[in-house]
Design an enzyme around this catalytic site. Structure first.
Site, short mmCIF file in Angstrom:
data_model
loop_
_atom_site.label_atom_id
_atom_site.label_comp_id
_atom_site.label_asym_id
_atom_site.label_seq_id
_atom_site.Cartn_x
_atom_site.Cartn_y
_atom_site.Cartn_z
N LYS A 11 28.44 31.85 52.18
CA LYS A 11 28.09 31.92 53.61
C LYS A 11 28.31 33.34 54.17
CE LYS A 11 29.07 26.99 54.41
NZ LYS A 11 29.64 26.00 55.37
N TYR A 51 20.62 22.18 58.53
CA TYR A 51 21.77 21.38 58.98
C TYR A 51 21.35 20.30 59.98
CZ TYR A 51 25.16 24.41 56.62
OH TYR A 51 25.90 25.08 55.69
N PHE A 59 29.78 20.98 67.06
CA PHE A 59 29.83 22.32 66.48
C PHE A 59 28.47 22.82 66.02
CE2 PHE A 59 30.93 19.24 63.13
CZ PHE A 59 29.98 19.54 62.15
N ARG A 87 32.00 20.30 44.42
CA ARG A 87 32.77 19.95 45.62
C ARG A 87 34.27 20.09 45.34
NH1 ARG A 87 30.12 19.21 50.64
NH2 ARG A 87 32.01 18.08 51.21
N THR A 93 36.57 20.81 53.58
CA THR A 93 35.83 21.55 54.60
C THR A 93 36.76 22.49 55.37
OG1 THR A 93 34.38 19.64 54.82
CG2 THR A 93 34.27 21.29 56.57
N ARG A 104 37.50 27.55 48.99
CA ARG A 104 37.74 27.60 50.42
C ARG A 104 39.20 27.96 50.73
NH1 ARG A 104 33.82 22.50 52.09
NH2 ARG A 104 32.01 23.76 52.70
N ASN A 114 33.72 28.74 56.52
CA ASN A 114 34.46 28.29 55.34
C ASN A 114 33.84 28.74 54.01
OD1 ASN A 114 32.28 26.60 55.38
ND2 ASN A 114 33.44 24.70 55.62
N HIS A 117 29.11 26.77 50.70
CA HIS A 117 28.49 25.44 50.84
C HIS A 117 28.34 24.80 49.47
CE1 HIS A 117 25.59 22.32 52.05
NE2 HIS A 117 24.93 22.63 50.95
N GLU A 128 18.02 20.61 49.20
CA GLU A 128 18.52 21.92 49.62
C GLU A 128 18.04 23.02 48.66
OE1 GLU A 128 22.49 19.94 51.67
OE2 GLU A 128 22.73 21.21 49.89
P1 IDP Z 1 30.95 20.34 54.11
O1 IDP Z 1 30.37 21.73 54.19
O2 IDP Z 1 32.35 20.35 53.55
O3 IDP Z 1 30.05 19.35 53.42
P2 IDP Z 1 30.14 19.12 56.63
O4 IDP Z 1 30.91 18.05 57.33
O5 IDP Z 1 28.87 18.73 55.91
O6 IDP Z 1 31.15 19.85 55.62
O7 IDP Z 1 29.81 20.24 57.70
C1 IDP Z 1 28.89 21.27 57.42
C2 IDP Z 1 29.45 22.58 57.90
O8 IDP Z 1 29.62 22.54 59.32
C3 IDP Z 1 30.86 22.91 57.37
O9 IDP Z 1 30.86 23.47 56.08
C4 IDP Z 1 31.34 23.90 58.42
O10 IDP Z 1 30.76 25.19 58.23
C5 IDP Z 1 30.78 23.27 59.69
N1 IDP Z 1 31.75 22.34 60.30
C6 IDP Z 1 32.07 21.09 59.88
N2 IDP Z 1 32.99 20.52 60.67
C7 IDP Z 1 33.26 21.44 61.63
C8 IDP Z 1 34.16 21.45 62.76
O11 IDP Z 1 34.88 20.49 63.03
N3 IDP Z 1 34.15 22.59 63.53
C9 IDP Z 1 33.36 23.66 63.25
N4 IDP Z 1 32.52 23.70 62.20
C10 IDP Z 1 32.47 22.61 61.39
MG MG Z 2 28.17 18.70 53.97
#
Ligand code: IDP
Ligand code: MG
Length: 139
Positions: A11, A51, A59, A87, A93, A104, A114, A117, A128
């Site tokens: 990212k 997304y 967010f 993963r 996350t 991460r 973070n 992805h 994707e």
């Molecule tokens: P993942 O990337 O671990 O699969 P997801 O829940 O699919 O997590 O969320 C996608 C992306 O959205 C996350 O990687 C992060 O960049 C962002 N994100 C997820 N939850 C939050 C939050 O609570 N606050 C801010 N950004 C978030």
């Molecule tokens: Mg995800």
């Protein structure tokens, strides 16, 4: 795309901090074969589409701004059990909850920014990967 593949992005935060090489090195050392890779930048519209599943989340606007603010590395990775194993490699996350040794934990700064992805299912890995690569860019 077969089920032994996953899709990843390094990212904008991690690219800005100069972590491309370190992250790719750990991906390589963990047994993933890179079958597609490029540096690219998503437009806001690209990030909104990528997304779209999160569009109702509070967010979402921050996520779209973050993911389109600079270049990323997009890649398709191959390994037995690729989705689940990747993963595990990237960790939770929220980096504060990510296990020691995960990407991460090492490279992310916050739950939003973070670093890496990883697709969450074989179906999403295929979607994707196809979002970023044409069939002739997959080796
Ligand atoms: P993942 O990337 O671990 O699969 P997801 O829940 O699919 O997590 O969320 C996608 C992306 O959205 C996350 O990687 C992060 O960049 C962002 N994100 C997820 N939850 C939050 C939050 O609570 N606050 C801010 N950004 C978030
Ligand atoms: Mg995800």
């Amino acid at each position: 795309m077969s089920s032994n593949r996953t899709f990843t992005m390094i990212k904008p935060d991690a690219v800005e901090k100069g972590h491309i090489g370190a992250i790719l090195s750990k991906i390589d050392a963990s047994g993933f074969r890179i079958v597609s890779i490029k540096m690219t930048q998503m437009s806001k519209r690209d990030a909104e589409m990528f997304y779209a599943v999160h569009q109702e989340r509070p967010f979402f606007d921050d996520l779209v701004s973050f993911m389109s603010r600079g270049p990323i590395i997009a890649a398709i990775l191959e390994k037995e059990n690729a989705v689940d194993d990747f993963r595990t490699l990237i960790g939770a996350t929220n980096p504060e909850e990510a296990a020691a040794g995960t990407l991460r934990k090492e490279f992310a700064t916050s739950v939003g920014e973070n670093a890496v992805h990883g697709s969450d299912s074989d179906e999403n890995a295929a979607l994707e990967g196809a979002f970023h690569f044409s069939a002739r860019e997959i080796y």
